[in-house]
Enzyme design. Structure first.
Site, short mmCIF file in Angstrom:
data_model
loop_
_atom_site.label_atom_id
_atom_site.label_comp_id
_atom_site.label_asym_id
_atom_site.label_seq_id
_atom_site.Cartn_x
_atom_site.Cartn_y
_atom_site.Cartn_z
N HIS A 274 0.87 -1.34 -0.07
CA HIS A 274 -0.10 0.17 0.08
C HIS A 274 0.91 1.08 -0.11
O HIS A 274 0.63 2.30 -0.64
CB HIS A 274 -0.90 -0.01 1.19
CG HIS A 274 -2.02 0.89 1.12
ND1 HIS A 274 -1.75 2.32 1.44
CD2 HIS A 274 -3.46 0.55 0.92
CE1 HIS A 274 -2.95 2.96 1.05
NE2 HIS A 274 -4.15 2.01 1.11
N CYS A 275 1.84 1.08 0.91
CA CYS A 275 2.74 2.38 1.03
C CYS A 275 3.20 3.06 -0.14
O CYS A 275 3.61 4.10 -0.30
CB CYS A 275 3.81 2.24 1.94
SG CYS A 275 3.01 1.87 3.93
N ILE A 276 3.99 2.18 -1.07
CA ILE A 276 4.73 2.71 -2.04
C ILE A 276 3.80 3.08 -3.63
O ILE A 276 3.86 4.12 -3.90
CB ILE A 276 5.77 1.70 -2.68
CG1 ILE A 276 6.48 1.31 -1.19
CG2 ILE A 276 6.68 2.26 -3.70
CD1 ILE A 276 7.35 2.37 -0.66
#
Ligand SMILES: NC(=O)c1ccc[n+]([C@@H]2O[C@H](COP(=O)([O-])OP(=O)(O)OC[C@H]3O[C@@H](n4cnc5c(N)ncnc54)[C@H](O)[C@@H]3O)[C@@H](O)[C@H]2O)c1
Length: 433
Positions: A274-276
């Site tokens: 999700h973060c990248i």
């Protein structure tokens, strides 16, 4: 009774809890565990009734939390519920709900809005409300605060405290968890920050005060964007290094010996989780409202988004070098999760790679110690149960994720042809990205 909470009357019982966690996923459940461990009374609220039932009967649905952890939490009084009526009177509420993208790649704050409306109905004077979901700068002040104030007729900073604190959880990381990862906290007002710092000080060894919620929101997106851009840098370099005959992994190993001014990032088959791939879109969306693009992020997205196609092209090229067409070739994908040693498949580039290979006629199989079934576009992909035999049998093995369970030396010895997207395997039959 808690520091602030006036107890409520529910079903004849007066219930008060230290913490209500809304959203019991990859972020909320570890938070609930750490808070329970720290001696707080904790209730978790989640819309997913299956997860709630599982937790209450001792089953974890999150990789980093074991069933034994859940048993300990339940023994310490933790309970999960899908019903707002059952949460009692929390002193603190932390919102950990998803922040996906809409079909048009814009931030989708539906879950934040709905969780905030829930909090608005529960809000009482003295309460602390914290948003942990990753989102663009201004969300706490412009989206969360108005909903809370309208629903409760209370004022943030005067009647209740409101803060943003980004989650920095690193799934599968055995060294860093909630306790020993510094926690950034930004308040709507200085007194809101004081309240949030007081709360997180019970769970984390170090709490870092941001100037306000906006800086805390931006800090999280800066961290994610920094990774996104640096991964894109080495991914682009991997493509031309291959053409230049340079071993980029070796160059990175050498550069990383510099004791200052350099942090190594490594190429790979694309970005997942999700973060990248998702979170930097929140920032570029916000920047676009100013009338111009966030060019670094958009370029990184373009480069990282190209990697699955590049992997499929490299697979075809390698087979071609060995006088084999991709069409009809037996191709084995090793590791289809987005990250090493985790079961999470969200946004995993393996999916796009699998689709591209299959659409070009490859006879596809996969193996992943964490994935029992791997349907692709509604069609299941054959799972290689006997990895050693399948590695030896495949025309091409593609290492997508170097899970610790893999014996890379044995794979290097037995594979007839190997495409290593992780820079881990050397040998006469192995090619790097
Ligand atoms: N997973 C990570 O590694 C990670 C790391 C840092 C930050 N984050 C951020 O944290 C936030 C949560 O991510 P996650 O990975 O825990 O998501 P997740 O999907 O694992 O869990 C979210 C949970 O919230 C529940 N939910 C959704 N709407 C709800 C509502 N209105 N009321 C109650 N429950 C609701 C869902 O049922 C789900 O169980 C996201 O903003 C994400 O970007 C995630």
């Amino acid at each position: 009774m808690t520091r602030f909470g006036a107890p409520v009357q529910i079903g004849g019982f007066r219930l008060s809890v230290d913490l209500l966690v809304i959203g019991l996923g990859y972020v909320g459940l570890p938070l609930a565990r750490e808070a329970t461990k720290s001696g707080l009374s904790v209730v978790g609220l989640d819309l997913n009734r299956d997860s709630v039932a599982g937790l209450n009967s001792g089953r974890s649905h999150v990789g980093d939390i074991s069933d034994a952890d859940i048993a300990e939490m339940l023994a310490s009084g933790f309970r999960a519920t899908a019903s707002e009526a059952d949460v009692g009177a929390p002193a603190t509420v932390v919102i950990c709900v998803p922040t996906p993208l809409s079909a048009a790649s814009a931030p989708d704050l539906t879950a934040i809005r709905s969780a905030t409306e829930t909090v608005g109905r529960l809000l009482r004077p003295g309460m602390l409300v914290v948003l942990e979901s990753t989102t663009y700068p201004g969300t706490t002040d412009e989206v969360v605060r108005p909903i809370l104030e309208r629903a409760s007729r209370l004022t943030a900073g005067l009647d209740f405290s409101l803060a943003f604190s980004p989650e920095r959880i690193d799934p599968g990381n055995p060294h860093y968890g909630i306790r020993n990862t510094p926690k950034v906290v930004g308040g709507q007002t200085p007194s809101c920050a004081d309240a949030a710092i007081g709360f997180y000080g019970k769970l984390c060894d170090r709490v870092v005060r941001a100037r306000s919620a906006r800086e805390a929101e931006m800090a999280k997106l800066l961290e994610n964007t920094y990774r996104h851009i640096n991964i894109a840098l080495v991914n682009e370099m991997a493509i031309f290094s291959h053409e230049l005959g340079v071993d980029l992994w070796d160059a990175i190993r050498c550069a990383a010996t510099k004791p200052f001014g350099f942090q190594p990032f490594y190429p790979g088959p694309g970005v997942g989780g999700h973060c990248i791939p998702i979170d930097p879109n929140y920032l570029s969306y916000k920047v676009r409202t100013l009338g111009y693009p966030f060019r670094f992020v958009e370029l990184a997205q373009e480069i990282n988004g190209r990697m699955p196609g590049y992997v499929a092209d490299r697979a075809a090229e390698l087979l071609n070098d060995h006088a084999k067409p991709l069409k009809g070739a037996r191709v084995l994908l090793l590791g289809v999760t987005y990250k090493k040693d985790v079961a999470d498949q969200r946004e995993s580039p393996a999916r796009m790679i699998g689709r591209k290979l299959r659409s070009r006629g490859a006879d596809l199989a996969y193996h992943d110690p964490y994935v029992a079934e791997w349907p692709l576009g509604g069609q299941s992909v054959r799972r290689a149960d006997d990895v050693d035999a399948e590695v030896a049998r495949a025309d091409l093995v593609i290492l997508l994720q170097d899970h610790s369970a893999y014996d890379l030396d044995r794979i290097a010895r037995t594979a007839r042809l190997l495409l290593d997207t992780r820079g881990r395997i050397a040998g006469p039959n192995a090619a790097a990205l």
